[in-house]
Design a protein around this motif. Structure first.
Motif, PDB file in Angstrom:
ATOM      1  N   LEU A  17       1.304  -1.015   0.491  1.00 24.72           N
ATOM      2  CA  LEU A  17      -0.017   0.160  -0.205  1.00 24.72           C
ATOM      3  C   LEU A  17       0.685   0.923   0.010  1.00 24.72           C
ATOM      4  O   LEU A  17       1.518   1.569   1.045  1.00 24.72           O
ATOM      5  N   GLN A  23      -5.570   1.521  -3.044  1.00 22.46           N
ATOM      6  CA  GLN A  23      -5.300   0.037  -3.121  1.00 22.46           C
ATOM      7  C   GLN A  23      -4.712  -1.092  -2.684  1.00 22.46           C
ATOM      8  O   GLN A  23      -3.251   0.140  -3.238  1.00 22.46           O
ATOM      9  N   TYR A  24      -4.069  -1.719  -2.273  1.00 24.17           N
ATOM     10  CA  TYR A  24      -2.381  -2.701  -2.042  1.00 24.17           C
ATOM     11  C   TYR A  24      -2.531  -2.955  -3.613  1.00 24.17           C
ATOM     12  O   TYR A  24      -3.431  -3.377  -4.359  1.00 24.17           O
ATOM     13  N   GLY A  52       5.980   2.790   1.223  1.00 29.95           N
ATOM     14  CA  GLY A  52       5.197   2.553   1.442  1.00 29.95           C
ATOM     15  C   GLY A  52       4.432   2.800   2.449  1.00 29.95           C
ATOM     16  O   GLY A  52       5.220   3.066   3.050  1.00 29.95           O
ATOM     17  N   SER A  54       2.079  -0.217   4.301  1.00 30.72           N
ATOM     18  CA  SER A  54       1.885  -1.059   5.045  1.00 30.72           C
ATOM     19  C   SER A  54       1.969  -2.228   4.044  1.00 30.72           C
ATOM     20  O   SER A  54       1.928  -1.955   2.663  1.00 30.72           O
TER      21      SER A  54
END
Length: 167
Positions: A17, A23-24, A52, A54
């Motif tokens: 993410l 969105q991932y 990033g 996450s």
């Protein structure tokens, strides 16, 4: 030191993410001894420049692709949650588009097809949520802080000696 090579380790898929993403997205695959090890390796690669916020990692064999033979698994007694990833155009990353309840991965892929339309083989992935290992929000400081003390420098940052300045 262990005599096990990385080729003997299972393959994990990495989803990141981004700092400004909603969105991932699938970023790559890597070999690791377990999910915790995969998270640490992915952190070193994808948080190096603090891109990033996450991470998700999952064993590659837990993914089910559309157009591929279904992996033989016992259907769950009750529906479980699946994460859906779609590659909208060839060459682009798979993006996380939905979470849904289904009794099996093929059923999740069928639901995705009815919701999003038909895609070429391999463009839609269904992944059981239980197969995901995620970076914890409370570990964000552990994941990000070490990278903040290591600024990323472009090659133009460094001064060349006069003897090789023609490069």
């Amino acid at each position: 030191m262990s005599d096990r090579s990385s080729a003997g380790w299972p393959r994990f898929e990495v989803f990141v993410l981004g700092r400004h993403a909603l969105q991932y997205k699938h970023s790559s695959s890597l070999h690791a001894s377990d999910a915790r090890h995969a998270l640490l390796l992915a952190r070193d690669v994808y948080f190096r420049r603090q891109e990033g916020v996450s991470l998700w990692v999952a064993l590659s064999n837990s993914l089910q692709e559309n157009g591929m033979p279904a992996v033989v698994v016992r259907e769950a007694a009750e529906p479980q949650q699946f994460e859906l990833f779609i590659q909208f155009k060839p060459g682009l990353d798979h993006l996380h588009v939905a979470s849904l309840l289904a009794e099996s991965a093929p059923q999740a892929l069928a639901q995705a097809e009815s919701a999003f339309g038909a895609f070429p083989p391999g463009a839609v992935w269904a992944l059981p949520s239980t197969a995901l290992s995620c970076s914890e929000p409370e570990q964000r400081r552990l994941f990000i802080e070490p990278m903040a003390s290591k600024p990323y420098r472009l090659p133009t940052f460094f001064q060349l000696p006069e003897a090789v300045n023609h490069m």
